[in-house]
Design an enzyme around this catalytic site. Structure first.
Site, PDB file in Angstrom:
ATOM      1  N   ALA A  11       1.088  -1.420  -0.284  1.00 51.00           N
ATOM      2  CA  ALA A  11      -0.287  -0.056  -0.243  1.00 51.00           C
ATOM      3  C   ALA A  11       0.901   1.004  -0.010  1.00 51.00           C
ATOM      4  O   ALA A  11       0.969   2.161   0.790  1.00 51.00           O
ATOM      5  CB  ALA A  11      -0.672   0.108   1.112  1.00 51.00           C
ATOM      6  N   GLY A  15       1.255   0.968  -5.377  1.00 49.38           N
ATOM      7  CA  GLY A  15      -0.429   0.199  -5.188  1.00 49.38           C
ATOM      8  C   GLY A  15      -1.607   1.525  -4.479  1.00 49.38           C
ATOM      9  O   GLY A  15      -2.148   0.752  -5.227  1.00 49.38           O
ATOM     10  N   THR A  90      11.326  -1.994  -4.284  1.00 47.02           N
ATOM     11  CA  THR A  90      12.804  -2.697  -4.264  1.00 47.02           C
ATOM     12  C   THR A  90      13.470  -2.181  -4.611  1.00 47.02           C
ATOM     13  O   THR A  90      13.835  -1.721  -5.199  1.00 47.02           O
ATOM     14  CB  THR A  90      11.939  -3.543  -5.726  1.00 47.02           C
ATOM     15  OG1 THR A  90      11.862  -1.843  -7.025  1.00 47.02           O
ATOM     16  CG2 THR A  90      10.819  -4.770  -6.269  1.00 47.02           C
ATOM     17  N   ALA A 267      16.761  22.250 -16.261  1.00 52.07           N
ATOM     18  CA  ALA A 267      17.834  21.817 -15.799  1.00 52.07           C
ATOM     19  C   ALA A 267      18.128  22.028 -14.263  1.00 52.07           C
ATOM     20  O   ALA A 267      16.940  23.162 -13.304  1.00 52.07           O
ATOM     21  CB  ALA A 267      19.480  22.816 -15.786  1.00 52.07           C
ATOM     22  N   GLY A 270      19.811  18.707  -9.927  1.00 51.81           N
ATOM     23  CA  GLY A 270      20.014  16.983 -10.083  1.00 51.81           C
ATOM     24  C   GLY A 270      18.417  16.322  -9.828  1.00 51.81           C
ATOM     25  O   GLY A 270      17.516  16.914  -9.222  1.00 51.81           O
ATOM     26  N   CYS A 275      13.064   6.186  -8.212  1.00 52.68           N
ATOM     27  CA  CYS A 275      12.917   5.313  -9.402  1.00 52.68           C
ATOM     28  C   CYS A 275      14.131   5.913  -9.977  1.00 52.68           C
ATOM     29  O   CYS A 275      15.131   4.769 -11.081  1.00 52.68           O
ATOM     30  CB  CYS A 275      11.708   5.850 -10.345  1.00 52.68           C
ATOM     31  SG  CYS A 275      10.710   5.101  -9.481  1.00 52.68           S
ATOM     32  N   PHE A 337      11.832  15.796  -3.361  1.00 54.50           N
ATOM     33  CA  PHE A 337      12.013  15.416  -4.660  1.00 54.50           C
ATOM     34  C   PHE A 337      11.695  16.034  -5.897  1.00 54.50           C
ATOM     35  O   PHE A 337      12.440  16.895  -6.398  1.00 54.50           O
ATOM     36  CB  PHE A 337      13.025  14.099  -4.899  1.00 54.50           C
ATOM     37  CG  PHE A 337      11.341  12.395  -5.066  1.00 54.50           C
ATOM     38  CD1 PHE A 337      10.931  12.501  -4.613  1.00 54.50           C
ATOM     39  CD2 PHE A 337      11.964  13.473  -6.313  1.00 54.50           C
ATOM     40  CE1 PHE A 337       9.213  11.662  -5.251  1.00 54.50           C
ATOM     41  CE2 PHE A 337      10.614  12.065  -7.456  1.00 54.50           C
ATOM     42  CZ  PHE A 337       9.440  11.766  -7.228  1.00 54.50           C
ATOM     43  N   ARG A 454      16.354  25.241  -8.616  1.00 58.22           N
ATOM     44  CA  ARG A 454      15.795  24.978  -9.930  1.00 58.22           C
ATOM     45  C   ARG A 454      15.071  25.788 -10.418  1.00 58.22           C
ATOM     46  O   ARG A 454      14.233  25.473 -11.833  1.00 58.22           O
ATOM     47  CB  ARG A 454      13.713  24.612  -8.664  1.00 58.22           C
ATOM     48  CG  ARG A 454      14.206  23.149  -7.685  1.00 58.22           C
ATOM     49  CD  ARG A 454      14.352  22.307  -8.397  1.00 58.22           C
ATOM     50  NE  ARG A 454      14.614  20.816  -7.740  1.00 58.22           N
ATOM     51  CZ  ARG A 454      14.089  19.490  -7.595  1.00 58.22           C
ATOM     52  NH1 ARG A 454      14.086  19.527  -9.501  1.00 58.22           N
ATOM     53  NH2 ARG A 454      14.691  18.657  -7.311  1.00 58.22           N
TER      54      ARG A 454
HETATM   55  C1  UDX Z   1       9.387   8.674 -12.748  1.00 62.71           C
HETATM   56  C2  UDX Z   1       8.937   8.757 -14.055  1.00 62.71           C
HETATM   57  O1  UDX Z   1       8.415  10.435 -14.366  1.00 62.71           O
HETATM   58  C3  UDX Z   1       7.547   7.923 -13.656  1.00 62.71           C
HETATM   59  O2  UDX Z   1       7.155   8.006 -15.405  1.00 62.71           O
HETATM   60  C4  UDX Z   1       7.906   6.611 -12.765  1.00 62.71           C
HETATM   61  O3  UDX Z   1       6.833   5.595 -13.076  1.00 62.71           O
HETATM   62  C5  UDX Z   1       8.658   6.598 -11.421  1.00 62.71           C
HETATM   63  O4  UDX Z   1       9.248   7.438 -11.684  1.00 62.71           O
HETATM   64  P1  UDX Z   1       8.599  10.602 -10.634  1.00 62.71           P
HETATM   65  O5  UDX Z   1       9.596   9.579 -10.110  1.00 62.71           O
HETATM   66  O6  UDX Z   1       7.499  10.084  -9.358  1.00 62.71           O
HETATM   67  O7  UDX Z   1       8.519   9.342 -11.992  1.00 62.71           O
HETATM   68  O8  UDX Z   1       9.281  11.596 -10.564  1.00 62.71           O
HETATM   69  P2  UDX Z   1       9.460  12.665 -12.456  1.00 62.71           P
HETATM   70  O9  UDX Z   1       8.418  13.920 -12.330  1.00 62.71           O
HETATM   71  O10 UDX Z   1       9.844  11.886 -13.051  1.00 62.71           O
HETATM   72  O11 UDX Z   1      11.131  13.463 -11.669  1.00 62.71           O
HETATM   73  C6  UDX Z   1      11.963  12.900 -11.206  1.00 62.71           C
HETATM   74  C7  UDX Z   1      12.975  13.228 -10.919  1.00 62.71           C
HETATM   75  O12 UDX Z   1      13.346  14.531 -12.157  1.00 62.71           O
HETATM   76  C8  UDX Z   1      12.441  14.994  -9.950  1.00 62.71           C
HETATM   77  O13 UDX Z   1      13.617  15.106  -8.921  1.00 62.71           O
HETATM   78  C9  UDX Z   1      12.406  16.057 -10.581  1.00 62.71           C
HETATM   79  O14 UDX Z   1      12.696  17.643 -10.360  1.00 62.71           O
HETATM   80  C10 UDX Z   1      13.943  15.898 -11.991  1.00 62.71           C
HETATM   81  N1  UDX Z   1      12.986  16.496 -13.363  1.00 62.71           N
HETATM   82  C11 UDX Z   1      11.955  16.134 -13.886  1.00 62.71           C
HETATM   83  C12 UDX Z   1      14.453  17.487 -13.015  1.00 62.71           C
HETATM   84  O15 UDX Z   1      15.376  17.918 -12.242  1.00 62.71           O
HETATM   85  N2  UDX Z   1      13.759  17.985 -13.991  1.00 62.71           N
HETATM   86  C13 UDX Z   1      12.732  17.486 -15.040  1.00 62.71           C
HETATM   87  O16 UDX Z   1      12.669  18.225 -16.575  1.00 62.71           O
HETATM   88  C14 UDX Z   1      11.770  17.145 -14.965  1.00 62.71           C
HETATM   89  P1  ADP Z   2       6.258   1.851  -4.275  1.00 60.75           P
HETATM   90  O1  ADP Z   2       7.132   3.268  -4.214  1.00 60.75           O
HETATM   91  O2  ADP Z   2       7.185   1.132  -4.758  1.00 60.75           O
HETATM   92  O3  ADP Z   2       5.349   2.067  -3.741  1.00 60.75           O
HETATM   93  P2  ADP Z   2       6.768   2.077  -1.011  1.00 60.75           P
HETATM   94  O4  ADP Z   2       8.214   2.250   0.255  1.00 60.75           O
HETATM   95  O5  ADP Z   2       5.775   2.881  -1.119  1.00 60.75           O
HETATM   96  O6  ADP Z   2       7.221   1.456  -2.524  1.00 60.75           O
HETATM   97  O7  ADP Z   2       5.790   0.466  -0.582  1.00 60.75           O
HETATM   98  C1  ADP Z   2       5.929  -0.601  -0.883  1.00 60.75           C
HETATM   99  C2  ADP Z   2       4.721  -1.413   0.403  1.00 60.75           C
HETATM  100  O8  ADP Z   2       4.845  -2.679   0.431  1.00 60.75           O
HETATM  101  C3  ADP Z   2       5.170  -0.893   1.909  1.00 60.75           C
HETATM  102  O9  ADP Z   2       4.228   0.051   2.507  1.00 60.75           O
HETATM  103  C4  ADP Z   2       5.510  -2.451   2.563  1.00 60.75           C
HETATM  104  O10 ADP Z   2       4.951  -2.283   3.597  1.00 60.75           O
HETATM  105  C5  ADP Z   2       4.885  -3.265   1.821  1.00 60.75           C
HETATM  106  N1  ADP Z   2       5.272  -4.304   1.585  1.00 60.75           N
HETATM  107  C6  ADP Z   2       6.846  -4.617   1.520  1.00 60.75           C
HETATM  108  N2  ADP Z   2       6.812  -6.367   1.843  1.00 60.75           N
HETATM  109  C7  ADP Z   2       5.374  -6.564   1.593  1.00 60.75           C
HETATM  110  C8  ADP Z   2       4.779  -7.831   1.511  1.00 60.75           C
HETATM  111  N3  ADP Z   2       5.672  -8.947   1.556  1.00 60.75           N
HETATM  112  N4  ADP Z   2       3.903  -8.414   1.919  1.00 60.75           N
HETATM  113  C9  ADP Z   2       2.698  -7.034   2.174  1.00 60.75           C
HETATM  114  N5  ADP Z   2       3.003  -5.826   2.281  1.00 60.75           N
HETATM  115  C10 ADP Z   2       4.775  -5.629   1.640  1.00 60.75           C
END
Ligand code: UDX
Ligand code: ADP
Ligand code: UDX
Length: 491
Positions: A11, A15, A90, A267, A270, A275, A337, A454
């Site tokens: 969750a 999720g 992960t 720009a 960072g 992800c 972030f 930023r």
């Molecule tokens: C990213 C992907 O965009 C998304 O598709 C994937 O499922 C998960 O990873 P997220 O990490 O939530 O999503 O945010 P995102 O908007 O991609 O920004 C990531 C980082 O890059 C942030 O720190 C943001 O500030 C930075 N960024 C983004 C820049 O510095 N410049 C940009 O032009 C865009």
């Molecule tokens: P993401 O950004 O990938 O969604 P999060 O850390 O926000 O990652 O969420 C992952 C969730 O999965 C956490 O709330 C964690 O407690 C839960 N989790 C991890 N392993 C298990 C498991 N084996 N069974 C149930 N929940 C789990």
């Protein structure tokens, strides 16, 4: 089979929002999101959700208790479900083989083991968490090795492309939904079942089906490409500062080429987030394991430039403040972030704050959502503040008590900046552009500095007020002195 019940294990940021939107758009499906964390589930069942995401409260309010449930009863939810999403975290491995690079699949494996233990009948198991290529095979191995009679599985890959801060819109209006499955009759049937779920609101033409491995690799590739664009523009920001070009103008001119496009060319100090770095490190590790060192080195550069950008920005702050920040009061505006999220995972603000703390600075930190979310949500106790947790993590310091003594967490930008020598903008929150900088300037120690990581503030206005302004990708000088960061811009 028609899918009537969905269970989502995990969750979290993926999720929670994903299943909330599925529940909203599929009133004929009951969606149960389970997690091993009691606190997390309690928060999902409360008025204050565990994550801040614009529009999420509204969706949850509409569906919770009707066809959307949050529970810790993992076994029951799995047993009852026709389709199970694995949406657990992960993270990058912190020890052993692949330390610091490979994805740690222990949570995915444990989820697979619970499914194997309790599942009855036919289940479609969908990996949603970002995983290394061929992880579906590992899940299948766990499930098949523990298969009981009367139980069967199909494994699908259905990576999530949502971005934090815009997750609900990304889910409602997805560019595409990607589903990978086994190329067999049973595999194709399972893919069709999941397509049917998404077809409740996504046009079929935007639902792409591929083989499992292409789907898994596409997720890593998409994140690697996005991050690569940021590192590309950030690398050019250094060239701009050295030459007098303006990175915003360069990005605009380059992005007008329809083959390139304007997005993800902002720009910054960072990229951060849970992800980009994780997925690229994972891609690099996979390439090395596949004996493709040139490919690994290519993608590693995207990470290296990101580290360079964070270090360059932090070093410039210190250099500009007469080469020492020991005992200087520095305000950090923004710790998430990116804007519109309370998430701090891999936030560049952590790097900047750590560098300044290592040099002896006293930090005054304000973030509109990180602080409010954590303090109000977790017992109003600053000890439980995410910012302190991040900056006292063993990775960051071996002197957590000293760090705590050097940080003050503020509830607004005015108190954070009052009495400081410098302001460092680390997150592009809209509210920072609307601040009364006249008022802020009056309460700061002079010369008062602004470091805009930023590029969101009106630098000319700030200079007129009297600030010494530095930003990324623009030489703030009218003197023509060609220094790498340029002479500060003052009118
Ligand atoms: C990213 C992907 O965009 C998304 O598709 C994937 O499922 C998960 O990873 P997220 O990490 O939530 O999503 O945010 P995102 O908007 O991609 O920004 C990531 C980082 O890059 C942030 O720190 C943001 O500030 C930075 N960024 C983004 C820049 O510095 N410049 C940009 O032009 C865009
Ligand atoms: P993401 O950004 O990938 O969604 P999060 O850390 O926000 O990652 O969420 C992952 C969730 O999965 C956490 O709330 C964690 O407690 C839960 N989790 C991890 N392993 C298990 C498991 N084996 N069974 C149930 N929940 C789990
Ligand atoms: C390029 C730029 O496109 C153009 O804007 C600039 O003014 C001059 O340089 P050009 O070299 O004529 O134009 O051709 P282009 O279509 O860009 O292709 C360059 C090379 O990349 C070719 O060898 C082409 O086969 C290759 N290419 C292009 C790929 O391998 N894959 C692609 O997806 C696109």
């Amino acid at each position: 089979m028609v899918i009537k019940k969905i269970c989502c294990i995990g969750a979290g940021y993926v999720g929670g929002p994903t299943c909330s939107v599925i529940a909203l758009k599929c009133p004929d499906i009951t969606v149960t999101v389970v997690d091993k964390s009691k606190e997390r589930i309690a928060q999902w069942n409360s008025e204050k959700l565990p994550i801040y995401e614009p529009g999420l409260d509204e969706v949850v309010r509409q569906c919770r208790g009707i066809n959307l449930f949050f529970s810790t009863n993992i076994a029951t939810a799995i047993k009852e479900a026709d389709l199970i999403f694995i949406s657990v975290n992960t993270p990058t491995k912190t020890f052993g083989n692949g330390k610091g690079r490979a994805a740690d699949l222990k949570y995915v494996e444990s989820a697979a083991r619970i499914i194997a233990d309790v599942a009855t009948g036919h289940k479609i198991v969908v990996e949603k968490s970002t995983v290394p290529v061929r992880a579906a095979e590992s899940i299948m191995n766990v499930l098949r090795a523990n298969q009981r009679s009367g139980v069967s599985y199909q494994i699908l890959s259905n990576p999530e492309f949502l971005s934090e801060g815009t997750a609900i819109d990304n889910l409602l209006n997805a560019d595409r939904v990607l589903i990978g499955g086994e190329d067999t009759n049973e595999g194709n049937a399972a893919v069709e079942e999941l397509c049917w779920v998404y077809e409740h609101w996504i046009p079929r033409i935007n639902i792409i089906t591929t083989n499992t491995w292409s789907s898994e690799l596409s997720k890593l590739a998409a994140n690697a490409f996005l991050a690569q664009r940021i590192s590309s523009i950030n690398s050019l920001s250094a060239v701009c500062e050295a030459t007098g070009a303006n990175v915003s103008e360069v990005a605009m001119a380059v992005g007008r080429d329809s083959r390139i496009g304007p997005k993800f060319l902002q720009a910054s100090v960072g990229f951060g987030g849970s992800c980009f770095q994780k997925d690229i490190l994972n891609l690099v590790y996979i390439c090395e394991c596949l004996n493709l060192p040139e490919v690994a080195a290519y993608w590693q550069q995207v990470i290296d430039i990101n580290e360079y950008q964070k270090s360059r920005f932090s070093a410039k702050i210190i250099e500009s403040l007469f080469n020492t920040v020991t005992d200087k009061q520095i305000a950090i505006l923004g710790f998430a972030f990116k804007k519109d999220t309370g998430d701090t995972r891999e936030s560049p603000a952590i790097h900047v704050a750590k560098t300044l703390l290592d040099e002896g600075a006293k930090l005054h930190i304000y973030d509109p959502k990180v602080v409010i979310f954590n303090i109000s949500c977790y017992y109003f106790n600053v000890e439980n503040c995410q910012i302190l947790e991040d900056l006292t993590h063993p990775y960051i310091t071996d002197e957590p008590e000293n760090v705590k003594d050097s940080i003050t967490i503020h509830s607004n930008a005015y108190s954070a900046t009052s009495g400081t020598h410098a302001i460092v903008v680390c997150t592009e929150w809209d509210e920072f552009t609307a601040l009364d900088f006249q008022k802020i300037y009056k309460n700061m120690i002079k010369p008062a500095y602004v470091f805009d990581g930023r590029m969101i503030l009106n630098h000319e206005e700030l200079a007129k007020i009297g600030f010494v302004v530095h930003t990324i990708g623009k030489r703030m000088s009218r003197t023509g002195i060609n220094r790498s960061w340029g002479t500060p811009y003052r009118v």
